[in-house]
Design an enzyme around this catalytic site. Structure first.
Site, mmCIF file in Angstrom:
data_model
loop_
_atom_site.group_PDB
_atom_site.id
_atom_site.type_symbol
_atom_site.label_atom_id
_atom_site.label_comp_id
_atom_site.label_asym_id
_atom_site.label_seq_id
_atom_site.Cartn_x
_atom_site.Cartn_y
_atom_site.Cartn_z
ATOM 1 N N THR A 180 5.596 -5.797 -15.639
ATOM 2 C CA THR A 180 5.168 -6.090 -14.270
ATOM 3 C C THR A 180 6.320 -6.144 -13.278
ATOM 4 O O THR A 180 6.095 -6.119 -12.066
ATOM 5 C CB THR A 180 4.434 -7.442 -14.214
ATOM 6 O OG1 THR A 180 5.357 -8.490 -14.571
ATOM 7 C CG2 THR A 180 3.259 -7.451 -15.181
ATOM 8 N N ASP A 191 23.912 -7.218 -19.502
ATOM 9 C CA ASP A 191 24.251 -6.590 -20.770
ATOM 10 C C ASP A 191 25.699 -6.109 -20.778
ATOM 11 O O ASP A 191 26.426 -6.287 -21.762
ATOM 12 C CB ASP A 191 23.315 -5.407 -21.042
ATOM 13 C CG ASP A 191 21.931 -5.856 -21.486
ATOM 14 O OD1 ASP A 191 21.757 -7.061 -21.763
ATOM 15 O OD2 ASP A 191 21.032 -5.011 -21.549
#
Length: 209
Positions: A109, A204
Protein backbone atom coordinates in the site's frame (compact mmCIF):
# COMPACT_ATOMS: atom_id res chain seq x y z
CA UNK A 1 17.98 27.11 -5.82
CA UNK A 2 15.09 28.48 -3.78
CA UNK A 3 11.33 28.15 -4.04
CA UNK A 4 8.77 29.11 -1.45
CA UNK A 5 9.66 27.22 1.74
CA UNK A 6 11.82 24.83 -0.29
CA UNK A 7 15.60 25.08 -0.45
CA UNK A 8 17.71 22.89 -2.73
CA UNK A 9 21.26 23.04 -1.40
CA UNK A 10 23.64 23.14 -4.36
CA UNK A 11 26.93 23.67 -2.53
CA UNK A 12 29.73 22.02 -4.58
CA UNK A 13 30.75 19.72 -1.72
CA UNK A 14 27.14 18.58 -1.27
CA UNK A 15 26.85 17.84 -4.99
CA UNK A 16 30.19 16.00 -5.01
CA UNK A 17 29.34 13.81 -2.03
CA UNK A 18 25.79 13.16 -3.25
CA UNK A 19 27.22 11.79 -6.50
CA UNK A 20 29.38 9.36 -4.53
CA UNK A 21 26.42 8.38 -2.34
CA UNK A 22 24.35 7.58 -5.42
CA UNK A 23 27.05 5.27 -6.82
CA UNK A 24 25.97 1.64 -6.41
CA UNK A 25 29.61 0.67 -5.75
CA UNK A 26 29.82 2.76 -2.56
CA UNK A 27 30.05 0.40 0.41
CA UNK A 28 28.24 0.93 3.76
CA UNK A 29 31.24 2.31 5.65
CA UNK A 30 31.89 4.94 2.96
CA UNK A 31 28.16 5.54 2.53
CA UNK A 32 27.87 6.40 6.23
CA UNK A 33 30.83 8.75 6.08
CA UNK A 34 29.53 10.57 3.01
CA UNK A 35 26.02 10.82 4.41
CA UNK A 36 27.46 12.39 7.55
CA UNK A 37 29.45 14.94 5.57
CA UNK A 38 26.38 15.93 3.58
CA UNK A 39 24.32 16.27 6.77
CA UNK A 40 27.00 18.49 8.32
CA UNK A 41 26.88 20.80 5.31
CA UNK A 42 23.09 20.84 5.01
CA UNK A 43 22.47 21.73 8.66
CA UNK A 44 24.15 25.11 8.21
CA UNK A 45 21.62 26.09 5.54
CA UNK A 46 18.71 24.49 7.38
CA UNK A 47 19.40 26.52 10.54
CA UNK A 48 20.24 29.81 8.83
CA UNK A 49 16.86 31.34 9.74
CA UNK A 50 16.83 30.30 13.41
CA UNK A 51 15.93 33.20 15.65
CA UNK A 52 18.49 34.54 18.11
CA UNK A 53 18.40 36.94 21.03
CA UNK A 54 21.06 39.54 21.66
CA UNK A 55 23.05 39.01 24.86
CA UNK A 56 26.20 40.42 26.39
CA UNK A 57 29.24 38.38 27.33
CA UNK A 58 32.32 39.27 29.32
CA UNK A 59 35.53 38.57 27.42
CA UNK A 60 38.92 38.53 29.21
CA UNK A 61 39.18 42.22 28.26
CA UNK A 62 35.70 43.77 28.19
CA UNK A 63 32.00 43.24 27.62
CA UNK A 64 30.93 42.32 24.08
CA UNK A 65 27.59 41.92 22.34
CA UNK A 66 26.68 38.42 21.24
CA UNK A 67 23.77 36.21 20.24
CA UNK A 68 22.17 33.05 21.57
CA UNK A 69 19.54 30.82 20.03
CA UNK A 70 16.07 31.86 21.09
CA UNK A 71 14.59 28.37 21.01
CA UNK A 72 15.91 24.99 22.06
CA UNK A 73 16.64 22.57 19.20
CA UNK A 74 15.19 19.07 19.02
CA UNK A 75 16.46 16.65 16.36
CA UNK A 76 14.06 13.88 15.32
CA UNK A 77 15.42 11.22 12.95
CA UNK A 78 12.98 8.88 11.22
CA UNK A 79 14.23 5.34 11.85
CA UNK A 80 16.25 3.70 10.34
CA UNK A 81 17.85 5.87 7.73
CA UNK A 82 17.51 9.12 9.68
CA UNK A 83 20.14 7.83 12.11
CA UNK A 84 22.73 8.42 9.41
CA UNK A 85 22.12 12.18 9.71
CA UNK A 86 21.84 12.38 13.50
CA UNK A 87 25.37 12.04 14.91
CA UNK A 88 27.07 14.39 12.42
CA UNK A 89 24.49 17.08 13.23
CA UNK A 90 24.91 16.48 16.96
CA UNK A 91 28.61 17.19 16.50
CA UNK A 92 27.62 20.67 15.34
CA UNK A 93 24.68 21.18 17.74
CA UNK A 94 25.74 19.16 20.80
CA UNK A 95 23.20 20.85 23.08
CA UNK A 96 20.26 19.63 20.96
CA UNK A 97 17.81 17.16 22.45
CA UNK A 98 16.78 14.11 20.44
CA UNK A 99 13.53 12.31 19.72
CA UNK A 100 12.90 9.24 17.56
CA UNK A 101 10.11 8.19 15.24
CA UNK A 102 10.05 4.64 13.85
CA UNK A 103 7.99 4.16 10.69
CA UNK A 104 7.63 1.12 8.44
CA UNK A 105 6.24 1.41 4.94
CA UNK A 106 3.92 -1.36 3.77
CA UNK A 107 5.23 -2.54 0.41
CA UNK A 108 1.76 -3.22 -1.00
CA UNK A 109 0.00 0.00 0.00
CA UNK A 110 3.06 2.29 0.49
CA UNK A 111 1.37 3.50 3.70
CA UNK A 112 3.57 4.30 6.71
CA UNK A 113 2.85 2.75 10.09
CA UNK A 114 4.41 3.96 13.34
CA UNK A 115 6.09 1.34 15.51
CA UNK A 116 8.00 3.66 17.85
CA UNK A 117 7.92 7.23 19.08
CA UNK A 118 9.84 8.92 21.84
CA UNK A 119 10.39 12.65 22.10
CA UNK A 120 11.25 15.29 24.68
CA UNK A 121 8.32 16.89 26.44
CA UNK A 122 7.04 20.40 25.68
CA UNK A 123 7.96 20.58 22.00
CA UNK A 124 5.88 23.72 21.50
CA UNK A 125 8.60 26.29 22.21
CA UNK A 126 11.33 24.27 20.42
CA UNK A 127 12.77 24.28 16.93
CA UNK A 128 12.15 20.72 15.76
CA UNK A 129 14.28 19.43 12.87
CA UNK A 130 12.89 16.27 11.27
CA UNK A 131 15.58 14.11 9.63
CA UNK A 132 14.24 11.86 6.85
CA UNK A 133 16.85 11.20 4.14
CA UNK A 134 14.43 10.11 1.41
CA UNK A 135 11.29 12.15 0.69
CA UNK A 136 9.70 9.68 -1.74
CA UNK A 137 5.91 9.30 -1.59
CA UNK A 138 5.79 11.69 1.36
CA UNK A 139 3.83 9.19 3.44
CA UNK A 140 6.50 8.72 6.10
CA UNK A 141 7.23 12.45 6.32
CA UNK A 142 3.56 13.36 6.72
CA UNK A 143 3.04 10.60 9.31
CA UNK A 144 6.05 11.90 11.27
CA UNK A 145 4.87 15.49 11.00
CA UNK A 146 1.41 14.50 12.22
CA UNK A 147 2.94 12.76 15.25
CA UNK A 148 5.08 15.81 16.06
CA UNK A 149 2.08 18.12 15.80
CA UNK A 150 0.13 15.82 18.13
CA UNK A 151 3.02 16.22 20.60
CA UNK A 152 2.63 20.00 20.41
CA UNK A 153 5.44 20.91 17.99
CA UNK A 154 4.80 24.24 16.25
CA UNK A 155 8.18 25.13 14.72
CA UNK A 156 9.26 22.27 12.44
CA UNK A 157 11.61 22.04 9.48
CA UNK A 158 12.48 18.98 7.37
CA UNK A 159 15.87 17.86 6.06
CA UNK A 160 15.82 15.24 3.28
CA UNK A 161 18.85 14.20 1.27
CA UNK A 162 16.86 13.47 -1.90
CA UNK A 163 13.24 14.36 -2.68
CA UNK A 164 10.73 13.38 -5.36
CA UNK A 165 8.17 15.86 -6.71
CA UNK A 166 5.34 13.62 -5.50
CA UNK A 167 6.71 13.62 -1.95
CA UNK A 168 7.13 17.38 -1.91
CA UNK A 169 3.57 17.83 -3.18
CA UNK A 170 2.15 15.50 -0.52
CA UNK A 171 3.95 17.30 2.30
CA UNK A 172 2.91 20.67 0.86
CA UNK A 173 -0.76 19.61 0.85
CA UNK A 174 -0.80 19.08 4.60
CA UNK A 175 1.98 21.46 5.63
CA UNK A 176 2.18 24.31 3.09
CA UNK A 177 4.45 26.51 5.23
CA UNK A 178 6.89 23.80 6.32
CA UNK A 179 10.52 24.65 5.43
CA UNK A 180 12.02 21.77 3.43
CA UNK A 181 15.75 21.43 2.77
CA UNK A 182 17.08 18.90 0.28
CA UNK A 183 20.21 18.26 -1.75
CA UNK A 184 18.34 17.19 -4.89
CA UNK A 185 14.89 16.94 -6.44
CA UNK A 186 14.89 13.78 -8.51
CA UNK A 187 12.73 12.89 -11.51
CA UNK A 188 9.98 10.59 -10.28
CA UNK A 189 8.94 7.48 -8.34
CA UNK A 190 8.80 3.95 -9.72
CA UNK A 191 5.85 1.63 -9.09
CA UNK A 192 7.41 0.43 -5.84
CA UNK A 193 7.61 4.02 -4.53
CA UNK A 194 11.38 4.35 -4.87
CA UNK A 195 12.93 7.61 -6.07
CA UNK A 196 14.42 7.64 -9.57
CA UNK A 197 17.31 7.99 -10.13
CA UNK A 198 17.62 8.09 -6.33
CA UNK A 199 20.22 6.12 -4.42
CA UNK A 200 18.36 2.94 -3.50
CA UNK A 201 17.15 2.12 0.00
CA UNK A 202 19.09 4.51 2.25
CA UNK A 203 18.57 2.37 5.35
CA UNK A 204 19.82 -0.80 3.66
CA UNK A 205 22.84 0.95 2.21
CA UNK A 206 23.61 2.67 5.50
CA UNK A 207 23.64 -0.53 7.54
CA UNK A 208 24.58 -3.07 4.87
CA UNK A 209 21.31 -5.01 5.14
Amino acid sequence: MRMKNLTVITHPLVRHNLTLVRDHRTQPQEFRRLLGEIASLMIYEATRSLRVKIVSVRTPLETAAGARLEREIVLVPVLRAGLGLLNPILEIIPHARVGFIGLKREEATLCAHCYHQSSPKKLGPCEVILLDPMLATGGSAVAALDLLREQGARHIRLISLVAAPAGIARVRKGYPALPIFTAAIDRELNRAGYILPGLGDAGDRLFGT
